[in-house]
Design a protein around this motif. Structure first.
Motif, short mmCIF file in Angstrom:
data_model
loop_
_atom_site.label_atom_id
_atom_site.label_comp_id
_atom_site.label_asym_id
_atom_site.label_seq_id
_atom_site.Cartn_x
_atom_site.Cartn_y
_atom_site.Cartn_z
N MET A 132 0.81 -1.20 0.00
CA MET A 132 0.00 0.00 0.00
C MET A 132 0.86 1.27 0.00
O MET A 132 0.40 2.29 -0.48
CB MET A 132 -0.92 0.01 1.22
CG MET A 132 -2.02 -1.04 1.20
SD MET A 132 -3.18 -0.84 -0.13
CE MET A 132 -4.10 0.55 0.41
N ASN A 133 2.07 1.20 0.52
CA ASN A 133 2.90 2.41 0.57
C ASN A 133 3.41 2.82 -0.80
O ASN A 133 3.95 3.90 -0.96
CB ASN A 133 4.05 2.24 1.55
CG ASN A 133 4.98 1.11 1.17
OD1 ASN A 133 4.71 0.34 0.26
ND2 ASN A 133 6.07 0.99 1.89
N LYS A 134 3.24 1.96 -1.82
CA LYS A 134 3.65 2.31 -3.18
C LYS A 134 2.62 3.21 -3.87
O LYS A 134 2.93 3.85 -4.85
CB LYS A 134 3.85 1.04 -4.01
CG LYS A 134 5.01 0.19 -3.57
CD LYS A 134 5.12 -1.03 -4.45
CE LYS A 134 6.26 -1.92 -4.02
NZ LYS A 134 6.37 -3.12 -4.86
N LEU A 146 -4.76 -2.12 -8.16
CA LEU A 146 -4.89 -3.35 -8.94
C LEU A 146 -3.59 -3.71 -9.66
O LEU A 146 -3.23 -4.89 -9.76
CB LEU A 146 -6.03 -3.23 -9.94
CG LEU A 146 -7.43 -3.20 -9.32
CD1 LEU A 146 -8.47 -2.86 -10.37
CD2 LEU A 146 -7.74 -4.52 -8.64
N TYR A 147 -2.86 -2.71 -10.14
CA TYR A 147 -1.57 -2.95 -10.79
C TYR A 147 -0.60 -3.63 -9.82
O TYR A 147 0.02 -4.65 -10.15
CB TYR A 147 -0.98 -1.64 -11.29
CG TYR A 147 0.44 -1.77 -11.79
CD1 TYR A 147 0.70 -2.23 -13.07
CD2 TYR A 147 1.52 -1.43 -10.98
CE1 TYR A 147 2.00 -2.35 -13.54
CE2 TYR A 147 2.81 -1.55 -11.44
CZ TYR A 147 3.05 -2.02 -12.71
OH TYR A 147 4.34 -2.14 -13.15
N TYR A 148 -0.47 -3.07 -8.61
CA TYR A 148 0.47 -3.64 -7.65
C TYR A 148 0.02 -5.01 -7.13
O TYR A 148 0.85 -5.88 -6.88
CB TYR A 148 0.71 -2.68 -6.50
CG TYR A 148 1.51 -1.47 -6.92
CD1 TYR A 148 2.80 -1.60 -7.43
CD2 TYR A 148 0.99 -0.19 -6.82
CE1 TYR A 148 3.52 -0.51 -7.84
CE2 TYR A 148 1.72 0.93 -7.22
CZ TYR A 148 2.98 0.75 -7.72
OH TYR A 148 3.70 1.84 -8.12
N LEU A 149 -1.29 -5.20 -6.98
CA LEU A 149 -1.78 -6.51 -6.56
C LEU A 149 -1.46 -7.57 -7.60
O LEU A 149 -1.02 -8.67 -7.26
CB LEU A 149 -3.29 -6.46 -6.30
CG LEU A 149 -3.73 -5.75 -5.03
CD1 LEU A 149 -5.24 -5.61 -5.00
CD2 LEU A 149 -3.24 -6.50 -3.80
N LYS A 150 -1.67 -7.24 -8.86
CA LYS A 150 -1.37 -8.19 -9.94
C LYS A 150 0.12 -8.46 -10.01
O LYS A 150 0.55 -9.61 -10.19
CB LYS A 150 -1.87 -7.65 -11.27
CG LYS A 150 -1.66 -8.62 -12.41
CD LYS A 150 -2.24 -8.10 -13.70
CE LYS A 150 -1.99 -9.12 -14.81
NZ LYS A 150 -2.53 -8.69 -16.07
N GLU A 208 2.21 -8.44 -7.62
CA GLU A 208 2.60 -9.29 -6.49
C GLU A 208 2.00 -10.70 -6.57
O GLU A 208 2.26 -11.53 -5.72
CB GLU A 208 2.17 -8.63 -5.17
CG GLU A 208 2.89 -7.32 -4.88
CD GLU A 208 4.37 -7.51 -4.62
OE1 GLU A 208 4.74 -8.53 -3.99
OE2 GLU A 208 5.15 -6.65 -5.04
N GLY A 209 1.15 -10.93 -7.58
CA GLY A 209 0.57 -12.25 -7.75
C GLY A 209 -0.69 -12.49 -6.94
O GLY A 209 -1.12 -13.64 -6.78
#
Length: 83
Positions: A1-3, A16-20, A22-23
């Motif tokens: 979340m800090n990104k 959604l970009y960062y969740l994807k 990270e897998g």
């Protein structure tokens, strides 16, 4: 979340970009929208703001981002602080 550095309606795209990346798995949940005539939401402003945010997001994830001078990054945040 800090990104996630966006505070406008673009934050969900970044999330959604960062969740994807990270897998992580995501699911879709329908949301019912009710328009309020007294709303201060302006679709055109959101489209422009999200478009600028998308461009900034893409630039931030380019290999050349580290070569962009600080004054340009600060200028972006100064001009588009409403985004």
């Amino acid at each position: 979340m800090n990104k996630i550095t966006f505070t406008n309606t673009f934050f969900d795209v970044a999330l959604l970009y960062y969740l994807k990346k990270e897998g992580s798995n995501t699911i879709k949940i329908p949301v019912k929208y009710n328009h309020n005539e007294n709303s201060k939401f302006h679709a055109f402003g959101e489209i422009i703001g999200d478009g600028i945010s998308l461009i900034a997001f893409r630039i931030r994830h380019l290999r050349i981002y580290k070569y962009i001078p600080d004054f340009i990054v600060k200028l972006y945040y100064k001009i588009f602080k409403w985004i």
